[in-house]
Write a protein that holds these residues in place. Structure first.
Motif, PDB file in Angstrom:
ATOM      1  N   ARG A  81     -12.905   6.340  10.457  1.00  0.00           N
ATOM      2  CA  ARG A  81     -11.466   6.132  10.241  1.00  0.00           C
ATOM      3  C   ARG A  81     -10.656   7.325  10.713  1.00  0.00           C
TER       4      ARG A  81
ATOM      5  N   ARG B 261      -6.755   0.150   5.280  1.00  0.00           N
ATOM      6  CA  ARG B 261      -6.469   1.313   6.108  1.00  0.00           C
ATOM      7  C   ARG B 261      -7.579   1.527   7.122  1.00  0.00           C
ATOM      8  N   ARG B 262      -7.202   1.650   8.398  1.00  0.00           N
ATOM      9  CA  ARG B 262      -8.172   1.911   9.456  1.00  0.00           C
ATOM     10  C   ARG B 262      -8.136   3.358   9.918  1.00  0.00           C
ATOM     11  N   TRP B 263      -7.019   3.997   9.842  1.00  0.00           N
ATOM     12  CA  TRP B 263      -6.943   5.441  10.002  1.00  0.00           C
ATOM     13  C   TRP B 263      -5.611   5.921   9.447  1.00  0.00           C
ATOM     14  N   GLY B 264      -5.547   7.240   9.223  1.00  0.00           N
ATOM     15  CA  GLY B 264      -4.306   7.778   8.695  1.00  0.00           C
ATOM     16  C   GLY B 264      -4.483   9.162   8.137  1.00  0.00           C
TER      17      GLY B 264
ATOM     18  N   VAL C 123      -0.080   6.134   9.247  1.00  0.00           N
ATOM     19  CA  VAL C 123      -1.154   5.301   8.717  1.00  0.00           C
ATOM     20  C   VAL C 123      -1.184   3.991   9.491  1.00  0.00           C
TER      21      VAL C 123
ATOM     22  N   ARG D  22       0.832  -1.189   0.000  1.00  0.00           N
ATOM     23  CA  ARG D  22       0.000   0.000   0.000  1.00  0.00           C
ATOM     24  C   ARG D  22       0.873   1.248   0.000  1.00  0.00           C
TER      25      ARG D  22
ATOM     26  N   LEU E  96       2.083   5.103   0.941  1.00  0.00           N
ATOM     27  CA  LEU E  96       2.175   5.934   2.137  1.00  0.00           C
ATOM     28  C   LEU E  96       2.166   7.398   1.730  1.00  0.00           C
TER      29      LEU E  96
ATOM     30  N   ARG F 278      -2.816   0.213   9.307  1.00  0.00           N
ATOM     31  CA  ARG F 278      -3.462  -0.735   8.408  1.00  0.00           C
ATOM     32  C   ARG F 278      -3.602  -2.086   9.093  1.00  0.00           C
TER      33      ARG F 278
END
Length: 422
Positions: free
Chosen positions: A225, A183-186, A174, A149, A151, A176
Motif C-alpha cells: 500500500r 484504502r489502497r495507499w495514503g 489517500v 472514511r 482523512l 480508496r
C-alpha cells in the motif's frame, strides 16, 4: 516506465500463503474518462482540469430562473458545485442535491463539504477540519451513504480515476477503492495540496512548493500500500499551485503568490513539459516587489489554442483597504504564454472561477471585503475573440463556483445560494 499504467491501482488478491500472484495485481490502463457534455462531474470538469466544454450551449441573455440553498461555507473558497444528468450537487457548510429543472430539494446532509465528485451512480464528498476530515460516498439519487472514511487532514481536492477516489488533503493524500472505500495507499506522501491532475497517463500534484509528476506504482508497492514516487519535481517559484491543467504535451501551472513580496521574475502562470517538467514559458511576471500576482483556475480553449485565467495584483501599500486588488481575466496563447487580451474585472474584486463553454468565457467574481462599487458578486460571459463582456448577472453575495450544462449556467455563492441562469 511502462506507458499509461494506472497510478491508483490496488491489489486484486494474494495467494493463501501470502505470495503475490502477479497476474492478479491490478495495474491496468488508466481509464480515459471523458465526461458527458451535459454534466459537470468534477471541480474542473474532467481529469485534466480543463474546465472546458466547448460543445455545450450557454444562454445569450440570462436571468435567474430558480435558486436553492445550502449552509454557507465557513470560508469563501470552501465550496464545490457539480452537476449530474438530473441533479445539481452543492457543497459548502452542508451538502444538498436539488432537481436540475426547478431547484427543488431532493436530499441533503448536514456534513460540511470542501470538494465533490460525481461518477458511476455515486457522489463523493470530502470535507471537515483537520480534526473531523472525512470522505464519503453517497448514492447520488437518494443520498444514502455507501461508505465513509477518515482523512489525515482537511481536504483540498478530490478526483475519481482508475476505480479509485483520490483525496488530496492539507498534509497528504489517500486513494480508496471507489466501490468499497478500502484504502489502497495514503499518508503524508504524496503531499498534494491542490486539486489532483491526471494527464499524459500520469498523476500530477503540488505540495505547496513543487509541482510533481508521479510514477506508476510498482508490483511491490501494491501489497505494501505504498504511494507512488515522484518522477520529477519543479519549483513553483513564489507560491502555491491553484489547480494544474493538462493540455497536449504540457501542464499549465497557475500560481498563487505567497506574502506581499514576490520574487523577481516570478510568474503568475507558466507551462512545463508533462514528461520532463522543463519550463516551456512563463507569463505575467513582475520585478516590482511592492506587488504580488496570483492566478487562479485556468480554462482551456483548444480550438483557439488559448487558456483563460483570472489574474489579480495587490499593492503592499494598501493591503487592508479593500481597494488594493486589481483583478483581470487574460487570454494566454498555449504556445508561448503571450497575452491576447485582458478583461478588467475590477479594482477591489477577485476572480473566483473561470470556465470555457459554448463559445463563451464564463467568469465568477467576488468583491473584496472593504471594497466599494458594483454588486458583491457576479457571473460574466466574455467573448473569447477579444474579451468583450457579452452579459452579466449580479448577486448580493460573492460568486465562487460555476458549472455550465445544457443551456444553463449554475452558480454557487458565498452565502450558500445555488442559482440557475437561463
Amino acid at each position: 516506465m511502462p506507458s499509461r499504467r494506472t497510478l491508483l491501482a490496488g491489489a486484486a488478491g494474494l495467494v493463501a500463503g501470502g505470495g503475490l500472484v502477479a497476474d492478479r495485481v491490478r495495474l491496468g490502463e488508466l481509464d480515459a474518462w471523458t465526461p458527458d457534455v451535459d454534466t459537470w462531474p468534477l471541480p474542473r470538469y474532467d481529469l485534466a482540469n480543463t474546465a472546458s466544454v466547448p460543445d455545450v450551449s450557454v444562454p445569450e441573455d440570462p436571468a435567474v430562473d430558480w435558486t436553492a440553498s445550502v449552509e454557507p461555507p465557513s470560508h469563501a473558497l470552501l465550496q464545490s458545485l457539480v452537476v449530474g444528468s438530473d441533479r445539481v450537487y452543492a457543497g459548502a457548510g452542508s451538502l444538498a442535491a436539488v432537481d436540475r429543472t426547478d431547484g427543488s430539494r431532493v436530499w441533503e446532509d448536514e456534513t460540511p463539504v470542501r470538494a465533490l465528485s460525481r461518477r458511476g451512480g455515486r457522489l463523493f464528498a470530502a470535507g471537515g477540519t483537520d480534526e473531523t476530515a472525512s470522505v464519503t460516498a453517497y448514492d447520488a439519487a437518494t443520498g444514502e451513504r455507501a461508505w465513509a472514511r477518515d482523512l489525515p487532514a482537511s481536504p483540498v481536492g478530490l478526483t475519481v480515476a482508475a476505480g479509485m477516489v483520490l483525496t488530496a488533503t492539507r498534509i497528504g493524500s489517500v486513494a480508496r477503492e471507489q466501490g468499497t472505500g478500502i484504502r489502497r495507499w495514503g499518508g503524508e506522501a504524496p503531499d498534494l495540496q491542490t486539486q489532483p491532475l491526471v494527464h499524459d497517463g500520469a498523476l500530477f500534484g503540488h505540495d505547496g512548493y513543487e509541482l510533481a509528476r508521479f510514477r506508476s506504482r510498482s508490483v511491490l508497492d501494491v501489497p505494501l500500500r505504498a504511494p507512488p514516487a515522484a518522477e520529477w519535481r519543479t519549483v513553483a517559484q513564489g507560491g502555491r499551485v491553484s489547480a494544474p491543467v493538462g493540455v497536449g504535451s504540457r501542464v499549465l501551472v497557475p500560481v498563487q503568490q505567497r506574502g506581499f513580496q514576490t520574487d523577481a521574475g516570478a510568474p503568475a502562470l507558466r507551462a512545463v513539459g508533462a514528461t520532463t517538467g522543463e519550463v516551456a514559458w512563463r507569463a505575467v511576471t513582475t520585478d516590482d516587489r511592492d506587488t504580488f500576482l496570483t492566478t487562479q483556475h485556468a480554462a482551456v480553449d483548444a480550438a483557439r489554442n488559448r487558456a483563460y485565467a483570472g489574474v489579480y495584483r495587490q499593492w503592499v501599500g494598501e493591503p487592508t483597504s479593500g481597494e488594493g486588488f486589481r483583478a483581470t481575466v487574460r487570454a494566454f496563447a498555449l504556445e508561448d504564454g503571450t497575452v491576447a487580451w485582458t478583461h478588467e474585472a475590477g479594482t477591489g474584486r477577485f476572480v473566483r472561477d473561470v470556465v470555457f463553454a459554448g463559445g463563451r468565457v464564463l467568469v465568477a467574481t467576488a468583491r473584496n471585503e472593504g471594497a466599494t462599487g458594483g454588486r458583491a458578486g457576479d457571473v460574466r460571459a466574455l467573448d473569447p475573440a477579444d474579451g468583450r463582456e457579452r452579459w452579466r448577472v449580479g448577486f448580493d453575495a460573492p460568486v465562487g463556483a460555476l458549472a455550465p450544462v445544457d443551456g444553463t449556467v449554475f452558480a454557487l455563492t458565498g452565502t450558500g445560494t445555488v442559482a440557475a441562469l437561463r
